[in-house]
Motif scaffolding. Structure first.
Motif, PDB file in Angstrom:
ATOM      1  N   ALA A 154      20.153 -39.792 -10.805  1.00 13.83           N
ATOM      2  CA  ALA A 154      20.747 -38.847  -9.841  1.00 13.83           C
ATOM      3  C   ALA A 154      20.110 -37.469 -10.062  1.00 13.83           C
ATOM      4  N   ASP A 166      20.636 -34.399  -9.298  1.00 13.81           N
ATOM      5  CA  ASP A 166      21.660 -33.481  -8.781  1.00 13.81           C
ATOM      6  C   ASP A 166      21.323 -32.054  -9.177  1.00 13.81           C
ATOM      7  N   LYS A 199      17.692 -40.752  -6.865  1.00 18.96           N
ATOM      8  CA  LYS A 199      18.774 -40.564  -5.899  1.00 18.96           C
ATOM      9  C   LYS A 199      18.961 -39.069  -5.646  1.00 18.96           C
ATOM     10  N   ASP A 259      21.547 -40.081  -0.885  1.00 16.64           N
ATOM     11  CA  ASP A 259      22.987 -40.320  -1.084  1.00 16.64           C
ATOM     12  C   ASP A 259      23.786 -39.318  -0.257  1.00 16.64           C
ATOM     13  N   LYS A 316      26.349 -40.139   1.732  1.00 20.43           N
ATOM     14  CA  LYS A 316      27.747 -40.610   1.853  1.00 20.43           C
ATOM     15  C   LYS A 316      28.330 -40.225   3.212  1.00 20.43           C
ATOM     16  N   VAL A 336      29.586 -47.066   0.141  1.00 23.19           N
ATOM     17  CA  VAL A 336      30.282 -46.542  -1.048  1.00 23.19           C
ATOM     18  C   VAL A 336      31.762 -46.891  -0.914  1.00 23.19           C
ATOM     19  N   LEU A 371      35.339 -43.917  -4.850  1.00 24.22           N
ATOM     20  CA  LEU A 371      34.512 -43.108  -5.758  1.00 24.22           C
ATOM     21  C   LEU A 371      34.926 -43.318  -7.216  1.00 24.22           C
ATOM     22  N   THR A 372      33.922 -43.291  -8.088  1.00 22.47           N
ATOM     23  CA  THR A 372      34.188 -43.526  -9.516  1.00 22.47           C
ATOM     24  C   THR A 372      34.962 -42.369 -10.160  1.00 22.47           C
ATOM     25  N   VAL A 412      28.294 -49.868  -3.300  1.00 20.23           N
ATOM     26  CA  VAL A 412      28.375 -48.967  -4.456  1.00 20.23           C
ATOM     27  C   VAL A 412      29.826 -49.005  -4.930  1.00 20.23           C
ATOM     28  N   PRO A 468      27.695 -46.413 -10.083  1.00 20.25           N
ATOM     29  CA  PRO A 468      27.667 -45.101 -10.748  1.00 20.25           C
ATOM     30  C   PRO A 468      28.773 -45.075 -11.826  1.00 20.25           C
ATOM     31  N   ARG A 476      27.983 -44.190 -18.402  1.00 19.54           N
ATOM     32  CA  ARG A 476      27.896 -43.312 -19.564  1.00 19.54           C
ATOM     33  C   ARG A 476      27.326 -44.088 -20.747  1.00 19.54           C
ATOM     34  N   GLN A 533      34.152 -38.049 -14.094  1.00 20.30           N
ATOM     35  CA  GLN A 533      34.253 -39.473 -13.741  1.00 20.30           C
ATOM     36  C   GLN A 533      35.455 -40.108 -14.421  1.00 20.30           C
ATOM     37  N   VAL A 571      23.498 -46.161 -11.406  1.00 22.74           N
ATOM     38  CA  VAL A 571      23.161 -44.758 -11.134  1.00 22.74           C
ATOM     39  C   VAL A 571      23.567 -43.961 -12.345  1.00 22.74           C
ATOM     40  N   ILE A 572      22.673 -43.121 -12.808  1.00 25.59           N
ATOM     41  CA  ILE A 572      22.999 -42.312 -13.982  1.00 25.59           C
ATOM     42  C   ILE A 572      22.443 -40.906 -13.778  1.00 25.59           C
ATOM     43  N   GLY A 573      23.299 -39.918 -13.991  1.00 26.92           N
ATOM     44  CA  GLY A 573      22.901 -38.534 -13.758  1.00 26.92           C
ATOM     45  C   GLY A 573      22.890 -37.720 -15.029  1.00 26.92           C
ATOM     46  N   ARG A 574      24.012 -37.025 -15.254  1.00 28.95           N
ATOM     47  CA  ARG A 574      24.057 -36.048 -16.345  1.00 28.95           C
ATOM     48  C   ARG A 574      23.687 -36.589 -17.712  1.00 28.95           C
TER      49      ARG A 574
HETATM   50  O1  C5P Z   1      26.250 -37.335 -13.622  1.00 24.60           O
HETATM   51  P1  C5P Z   1      26.788 -38.662 -13.187  1.00 24.60           P
HETATM   52  O2  C5P Z   1      26.144 -39.828 -13.885  1.00 24.60           O
HETATM   53  O3  C5P Z   1      28.301 -38.721 -13.248  1.00 24.60           O
HETATM   54  O4  C5P Z   1      26.368 -38.752 -11.660  1.00 24.60           O
HETATM   55  C1  C5P Z   1      26.772 -39.787 -10.817  1.00 24.60           C
HETATM   56  C2  C5P Z   1      26.059 -39.691  -9.522  1.00 24.60           C
HETATM   57  O5  C5P Z   1      26.443 -40.782  -8.713  1.00 24.60           O
HETATM   58  C3  C5P Z   1      26.362 -38.433  -8.721  1.00 24.60           C
HETATM   59  O6  C5P Z   1      25.182 -38.070  -8.036  1.00 24.60           O
HETATM   60  C4  C5P Z   1      27.430 -38.872  -7.740  1.00 24.60           C
HETATM   61  O7  C5P Z   1      27.372 -38.163  -6.525  1.00 24.60           O
HETATM   62  C5  C5P Z   1      27.052 -40.341  -7.512  1.00 24.60           C
HETATM   63  N1  C5P Z   1      28.145 -41.241  -7.142  1.00 24.60           N
HETATM   64  C6  C5P Z   1      29.278 -41.393  -7.887  1.00 24.60           C
HETATM   65  N2  C5P Z   1      30.276 -42.245  -7.486  1.00 24.60           N
HETATM   66  C7  C5P Z   1      30.133 -42.949  -6.382  1.00 24.60           C
HETATM   67  C8  C5P Z   1      28.968 -42.832  -5.629  1.00 24.60           C
HETATM   68  C9  C5P Z   1      27.973 -41.967  -6.046  1.00 24.60           C
HETATM   69  O8  C5P Z   1      29.392 -40.775  -8.942  1.00 24.60           O
HETATM   70  N3  C5P Z   1      31.059 -43.818  -6.027  1.00 24.60           N
END
Ligand code: C5P
Length: 242
Positions: A20, A22, A46, A73, A75, A129, A132-133, A169, A190, A193, A202, A220-223
């Motif tokens: 991600a 972001d 993403k 993404d 949404k 989607v 949301l997580t 998702v 997503p 961790r 989350q 999906v992995i961001g931070r």
């Molecule tokens: O940083 P982190 O790993 O929490 O980022 C999760 C990414 O996945 C973010 O870009 C968020 O917008 C996306 N996402 C999510 N939950 C969903 C769909 C997308 O966290 N159900």
């Protein structure tokens, strides 16, 4: 006798990882792309509303190499006609491979989105989607929902499949249930961790290997990757997958 330390090689195609990106910063996005490349991982990128709406974000996405796996993404959720028109407005982004809409937009909206995607770009896959997580049972209840998260996700995934959507998702906690319904569809999770990390905002989180074991076709992995030392974080991800 000399001991040779072997690191197990990952089967690259087994693990689809979406990073991600972001950020609103072009240089930050470039750094994330450069430093997350790894021969043992099948990496896609993403981009959410934050980057897409930033000054140079859309233009940057339009110029990414055709071979890269790009996920927009956005949404989307609106009336069917507006969602379809929005998708058609992305026609110049030829190499975007995935686009998200909200399953809660309903059957007609999802069907219109899929039809618009077909007409816009043959390569484009639409992902729905579900819940949301970042929602827990309690916080979702406050929005007026009375059913359990798993039940809502199952109903939304069923509807998405009927509407011809390409993938779902959901969190890793629902992936096993979704897999039973959407056998041949993509299931991307997503809320990922690495072990013993902060959840941030989350709620329904899982480690990468747990999510894949539950049936995810991609995560999906961001931070966890993009904050701090990216290369070290990628190493941690690889060892969490072994
Ligand atoms: O940083 P982190 O790993 O929490 O980022 C999760 C990414 O996945 C973010 O870009 C968020 O917008 C996306 N996402 C999510 N939950 C969903 C769909 C997308 O966290 N159900």
């Amino acid at each position: 006798m000399q001991l040779i330390k072997r690191t197990k090689r990952l089967s690259k195609n087994k693990y689809n990882i979406f990073i991600a990106c972001d950020t609103t910063s072009l240089s930050e996005a470039k750094k994330i792309i450069k430093q997350t490349k790894h021969k043992q991982l099948n990496i896609g990128y993403k981009f959410g509303l934050e980057f897409f709406n930033s000054k140079n974000g859309r233009n940057f996405i339009s110029k990414l190499p055709i071979a890269s796996t790009v996920w927009l993404d956005l949404k989307l959720m609106d009336i069917p006609n507006t969602v379809a028109s929005t998708i058609k407005s992305l026609q110049d982004l030829k190499h975007v491979k995935y686009l998200t809409i909200h399953a809660s937009g309903g059957y007609e909206m999802m069907k219109a989105a899929k039809q618009a995607a077909r007409e816009t770009n043959k390569r484009l896959k639409v992902l729905a989607v579900t819940v949301l997580t970042s929602f827990s049972e309690q916080s979702l209840k406050l929005t007026g929902h009375t059913k359990k998260i798993k039940q809502i996700v199952v109903e939304q995934a069923t509807l998405a499949k009927q509407a011809g959507i390409d993938g779902i998702v959901c969190s890793g906690h629902e992936a096993t249930l979704v897999k039973k319904i959407c056998k041949r569809m993509q299931i991307i999770t997503p809320g990922i961790r690495l072990p013993s990390e902060s959840k941030h905002d989350q709620k329904r989180v899982m480690t990468p290997i747990q999510a894949f074991n539950n049936g995810a076709t991609g995560i999906v992995i961001g931070r966890s990757i993009t904050k701090g030392n990216i290369k070290n974080n990628i190493k941690k991800l690889i060892s969490a997958l072994q």
